[in-house]
Design a protein around this motif. Sequence first.
Motif, short mmCIF file in Angstrom:
data_model
loop_
_atom_site.label_atom_id
_atom_site.label_comp_id
_atom_site.label_asym_id
_atom_site.label_seq_id
_atom_site.Cartn_x
_atom_site.Cartn_y
_atom_site.Cartn_z
N GLU A 93 0.77 -1.10 -0.07
CA GLU A 93 0.03 0.02 0.06
C GLU A 93 0.91 1.31 0.02
OE1 GLU A 93 -2.60 0.37 3.33
OE2 GLU A 93 -4.00 1.56 2.24
N HIS A 177 -10.01 -1.26 -1.24
CA HIS A 177 -10.83 -0.78 -0.20
C HIS A 177 -11.47 0.61 -0.49
CE1 HIS A 177 -6.74 0.15 0.85
NE2 HIS A 177 -7.02 1.06 1.95
N ARG A 188 -12.17 9.46 -0.44
CA ARG A 188 -11.87 8.15 -0.43
C ARG A 188 -12.94 7.14 -1.33
NH1 ARG A 188 -9.87 4.67 -0.71
NH2 ARG A 188 -9.30 3.37 1.17
N ASP A 246 -10.06 -3.31 5.43
CA ASP A 246 -9.30 -2.21 6.03
C ASP A 246 -9.16 -2.80 7.62
OD1 ASP A 246 -7.35 -0.49 5.96
OD2 ASP A 246 -8.78 1.15 5.62
ZN LIG Z 1 -5.90 2.16 2.99
#
Ligand SMILES: [Zn+2]
Length: 308
Positions: A93, A177, A188, A246
């Motif tokens: 990530e 995610h 997001r 997550d």
């Molecule tokens: Zn993340």
Amino acid sequence: MYIADAHCDALWKLAQKKHPVVNINSLQQGKINVQTFALFTIPNGKKEQEKRQIAAQIHAFHTLVNDSAILRHEPFAPLSSQSSKTHAILSLEGMSMFEFDSLDMLLHAGVEMVSLTWNERNQFASGTDYNKGGITSAGKKMIRWLNDHGFSLDGAHLNEESFWDAIHLADHFLVSHANIKGIYSHPRNLSDAQLLALVEKNSFVGLTCYPRFLNGTKDAFYSDIARQIEYAGELGVISILGFGTDWDGIDETVHSFASPRDFPRILDWLLLRFDEEIVKGVAGENFRRFWNNKYKQRSFQNSGNPLQ
Ligand SMILES: [Zn+2]
């Protein structure tokens, strides 16, 4: 039911000497078929230090898999519906600490999925902390390298401009995610246009179980997950929906859905409200189909396993 989770931060939790909720026992209790483990460190500009932290998490991942009778890690292999073990996928990530001369580390570790940024802007792309900025020329070169080596590109954390560049450049693209912007507008989360483009790409979106992204508060319930599924059904994008919880990267969770062991309970609840095929798809079949598509793509078949 086949169950897949496209994102957790258990390795990050372990690095902080804390107990992750995603662990051998909870994966076994939840009968999880696929668990993606992300390598992650908060970008601070000190690349060598960050790389050392990533190396330590790679070591922790391999220790976890080797010490466990229920986990298996077979990089660059299709997912089978038959196995009784949890298939552990290793992802990265944020690539801020990597340059082109250090990518062997990812190949040797068996990393299969990569995102270019976390929330920051780096040498490759811009994350959601920035309104503007697409994929840089180094980022385009990186995506070509990732394509050539059979990696999946994860668009979670990219800002919109970078997302649109990346979805066109990447061979195998997902958002591991995130949630739906039409329900709660957060940088997001994904717009309808993004979700429809992901369907066009035969992609995948993992629903995040973070209340702040689901509804903007610190409390969320099974009904908040159901709303995401209903909305995706109405928009015609249900075929790409799944989970990217997550867990271990979030400090608040959906009530009674806070660990892999809670999966059977929420799936039973969803079965009372949705067709079985829809629930099976969201539980894991949509992820398995997306993942295995990579092995049908000719470019990757020709190059074969990059580790060989
Ligand atoms: Zn993340």
